[in-house]
Design a protein around this motif. Structure first.
Motif, PDB file in Angstrom:
ATOM      1  N   ILE A  46     -17.240  -9.154   5.524  1.00 35.45           N
ATOM      2  CA  ILE A  46     -16.452  -8.735   6.248  1.00 35.45           C
ATOM      3  C   ILE A  46     -15.123  -8.532   5.914  1.00 35.45           C
ATOM      4  O   ILE A  46     -14.412  -9.620   5.811  1.00 35.45           O
ATOM      5  CB  ILE A  46     -16.605  -9.171   8.246  1.00 35.45           C
ATOM      6  N   SER A  47     -14.820  -7.312   5.782  1.00 39.60           N
ATOM      7  CA  SER A  47     -12.337  -7.528   5.178  1.00 39.60           C
ATOM      8  C   SER A  47     -11.953  -6.698   6.647  1.00 39.60           C
ATOM      9  O   SER A  47     -11.816  -5.617   6.941  1.00 39.60           O
ATOM     10  CB  SER A  47     -12.391  -6.912   4.412  1.00 39.60           C
ATOM     11  N   PRO A  48     -11.347  -7.423   7.511  1.00 42.29           N
ATOM     12  CA  PRO A  48     -10.483  -6.927   8.402  1.00 42.29           C
ATOM     13  C   PRO A  48      -8.840  -6.868   7.822  1.00 42.29           C
ATOM     14  O   PRO A  48      -8.440  -7.707   6.727  1.00 42.29           O
ATOM     15  CB  PRO A  48     -10.108  -7.876   9.757  1.00 42.29           C
ATOM     16  N   GLY A  49      -7.938  -5.933   8.750  1.00 42.03           N
ATOM     17  CA  GLY A  49      -7.245  -5.833   7.558  1.00 42.03           C
ATOM     18  C   GLY A  49      -5.735  -5.237   8.614  1.00 42.03           C
ATOM     19  O   GLY A  49      -6.481  -4.345   9.800  1.00 42.03           O
ATOM     20  N   PHE A  50      -4.676  -4.958   8.314  1.00 44.42           N
ATOM     21  CA  PHE A  50      -3.676  -3.926   9.254  1.00 44.42           C
ATOM     22  C   PHE A  50      -2.716  -3.436   7.939  1.00 44.42           C
ATOM     23  O   PHE A  50      -2.518  -4.528   6.964  1.00 44.42           O
ATOM     24  CB  PHE A  50      -3.124  -5.203  10.083  1.00 44.42           C
ATOM     25  N   ILE A  51      -2.009  -2.143   7.700  1.00 44.26           N
ATOM     26  CA  ILE A  51      -1.657  -1.730   7.078  1.00 44.26           C
ATOM     27  C   ILE A  51       0.007  -2.013   7.778  1.00 44.26           C
ATOM     28  O   ILE A  51      -0.216  -0.814   9.546  1.00 44.26           O
ATOM     29  CB  ILE A  51      -1.928  -1.448   6.382  1.00 44.26           C
ATOM     30  N   TYR A  52       1.347  -1.434   7.609  1.00 46.80           N
ATOM     31  CA  TYR A  52       2.192  -1.192   8.352  1.00 46.80           C
ATOM     32  C   TYR A  52       3.175  -0.357   7.212  1.00 46.80           C
ATOM     33  O   TYR A  52       3.591  -1.178   6.545  1.00 46.80           O
ATOM     34  CB  TYR A  52       3.231  -2.374   9.064  1.00 46.80           C
ATOM     35  N   TYR A  53       3.696   0.958   7.639  1.00 46.10           N
ATOM     36  CA  TYR A  53       4.011   1.484   6.908  1.00 46.10           C
ATOM     37  C   TYR A  53       5.682   1.283   7.130  1.00 46.10           C
ATOM     38  O   TYR A  53       6.115   1.387   8.399  1.00 46.10           O
ATOM     39  CB  TYR A  53       3.972   3.292   6.837  1.00 46.10           C
ATOM     40  N   PHE A  54       6.664   1.463   6.235  1.00 49.05           N
ATOM     41  CA  PHE A  54       7.633   1.554   6.347  1.00 49.05           C
ATOM     42  C   PHE A  54       8.132   3.032   6.884  1.00 49.05           C
ATOM     43  O   PHE A  54       7.898   4.000   7.437  1.00 49.05           O
ATOM     44  CB  PHE A  54       8.671   1.529   5.044  1.00 49.05           C
ATOM     45  N   PRO A  55       9.653   2.270   8.343  1.00 49.78           N
ATOM     46  CA  PRO A  55       9.260   3.891   8.891  1.00 49.78           C
ATOM     47  C   PRO A  55      10.236   4.799   8.230  1.00 49.78           C
ATOM     48  O   PRO A  55      10.668   4.457   6.911  1.00 49.78           O
ATOM     49  CB  PRO A  55      10.083   3.249   9.757  1.00 49.78           C
ATOM     50  N   LYS A  56      10.127   6.519   8.377  1.00 51.90           N
ATOM     51  CA  LYS A  56      10.587   6.961   7.883  1.00 51.90           C
ATOM     52  C   LYS A  56      11.492   8.465   8.557  1.00 51.90           C
ATOM     53  O   LYS A  56      10.416   8.635   9.815  1.00 51.90           O
ATOM     54  CB  LYS A  56       9.388   8.108   7.423  1.00 51.90           C
ATOM     55  N   ALA A  81       0.919  -1.497   0.122  1.00 54.18           N
ATOM     56  CA  ALA A  81      -0.428   0.106   0.071  1.00 54.18           C
ATOM     57  C   ALA A  81       0.900   1.329  -0.041  1.00 54.18           C
ATOM     58  O   ALA A  81       1.876   0.897   0.757  1.00 54.18           O
ATOM     59  CB  ALA A  81      -1.221  -0.492   1.711  1.00 54.18           C
ATOM     60  N   TYR A  82       0.170   2.791  -0.601  1.00 54.20           N
ATOM     61  CA  TYR A  82       0.800   3.655  -0.459  1.00 54.20           C
ATOM     62  C   TYR A  82      -0.531   5.036   0.875  1.00 54.20           C
ATOM     63  O   TYR A  82      -0.700   4.937  -0.495  1.00 54.20           O
ATOM     64  CB  TYR A  82       1.485   3.717  -1.411  1.00 54.20           C
ATOM     65  N   GLY A  83       0.618   5.430   1.469  1.00 53.29           N
ATOM     66  CA  GLY A  83      -0.258   6.421   1.908  1.00 53.29           C
ATOM     67  C   GLY A  83      -0.066   7.651   1.615  1.00 53.29           C
ATOM     68  O   GLY A  83       1.248   7.956   1.359  1.00 53.29           O
ATOM     69  N   THR A  84      -0.555   8.483   1.213  1.00 58.14           N
ATOM     70  CA  THR A  84      -0.433   9.975   0.774  1.00 58.14           C
ATOM     71  C   THR A  84       0.045  10.564   1.833  1.00 58.14           C
ATOM     72  O   THR A  84       0.344  12.405   1.754  1.00 58.14           O
ATOM     73  CB  THR A  84      -1.266  10.732  -0.137  1.00 58.14           C
ATOM     74  N   GLU A  85      -0.878  10.501   2.999  1.00 59.29           N
ATOM     75  CA  GLU A  85       0.132  11.147   4.136  1.00 59.29           C
ATOM     76  C   GLU A  85       1.159  11.610   4.954  1.00 59.29           C
ATOM     77  O   GLU A  85       2.430  12.199   4.825  1.00 59.29           O
ATOM     78  CB  GLU A  85      -1.260  11.350   5.318  1.00 59.29           C
ATOM     79  N   ILE A  86       1.400   9.935   4.464  1.00 63.04           N
ATOM     80  CA  ILE A  86       2.929   9.102   5.371  1.00 63.04           C
ATOM     81  C   ILE A  86       3.972   9.951   4.298  1.00 63.04           C
ATOM     82  O   ILE A  86       4.110   9.721   4.151  1.00 63.04           O
ATOM     83  CB  ILE A  86       2.913   7.924   5.809  1.00 63.04           C
ATOM     84  N   GLU A  87       2.843   8.889   2.456  1.00 64.59           N
ATOM     85  CA  GLU A  87       3.968   9.426   2.262  1.00 64.59           C
ATOM     86  C   GLU A  87       5.402   8.727   1.723  1.00 64.59           C
ATOM     87  O   GLU A  87       6.655   9.016   2.168  1.00 64.59           O
ATOM     88  CB  GLU A  87       4.559  11.080   1.752  1.00 64.59           C
TER      89      GLU A  87
END
Length: 169
Positions: free
Chosen positions: A57-67, A33-39
């Protein structure tokens, strides 16, 4: 007495049908995934569990790479609980709308302080709402590539664009 027995039997039958259906159509997957706020890019997992015709029903988890920028380290992850409603279902392509809840956790580490070698850390968690759309690309053999776009309505809202693969279990 006979009415209670009939009602109980009907509930057991319907419950068995639901569980059988859910086991055949339940999917588990991984995504990028790509998040526009965290870029930044993140990785995640999600599932789809049918609850009724055209609704999952669709549970999910996203971890953005540290910046790391300007002496500040940013860690960001989110948990989602969505409902996917299928508008179009055919043999090769399924379109669905997404609505659900989001919890986003952000942690800042200030490694370099102008006042010496001290470091500071702060974190915050917020609840928000997800709205979006997605598509499954049916290729058979229990593997389903997918793409999603959702807007997380929260303080510091962000658009999340994701794609991945779901596996039937």
């Amino acid at each position: 007495m006979r009415t209670k027995l009939l009602f109980t039997t009907a509930l057991i039958f319907l419950g068995t049908c639901f569980v059988t259906n859910a086991q055949n159509d339940t999917r588990f997957g991984a995504m990028v995934a790509y998040g526009t706020e965290i870029e930044n890019v993140g990785i995640g997992v999600n599932a789809e569990i049918p609850v009724m015709e055209k609704l999952n029903i669709s549970p999910g988890f996203i971890y953005y790479f540290p910046k790391d920028e300007y002496g500040v380290s940013l860690n960001w992850w989110e948990i989602n609980g969505n409902a996917n409603y299928y508008f179009v279902e055919n043999q090769s392509l399924d379109f669905y709308g997404i609505a659900g809840l989001n919890y986003t956790h952000v942690k800042f580490d200030f490694d370099e302080s102008p006042f010496g070698d001290t470091s500071m850390e702060t974190s915050d968690g917020r609840f928000g709402v997800n709205l979006g759309a997605g598509a499954n690309f049916e290729i058979g053999s229990g593997i389903t590539p997918f793409a999603e776009v959702k807007y997380v309505i929260i303080d510091g809202s962000q658009l999340v664009i994701g794609a991945g693969v779901k596996f039937s279990i």
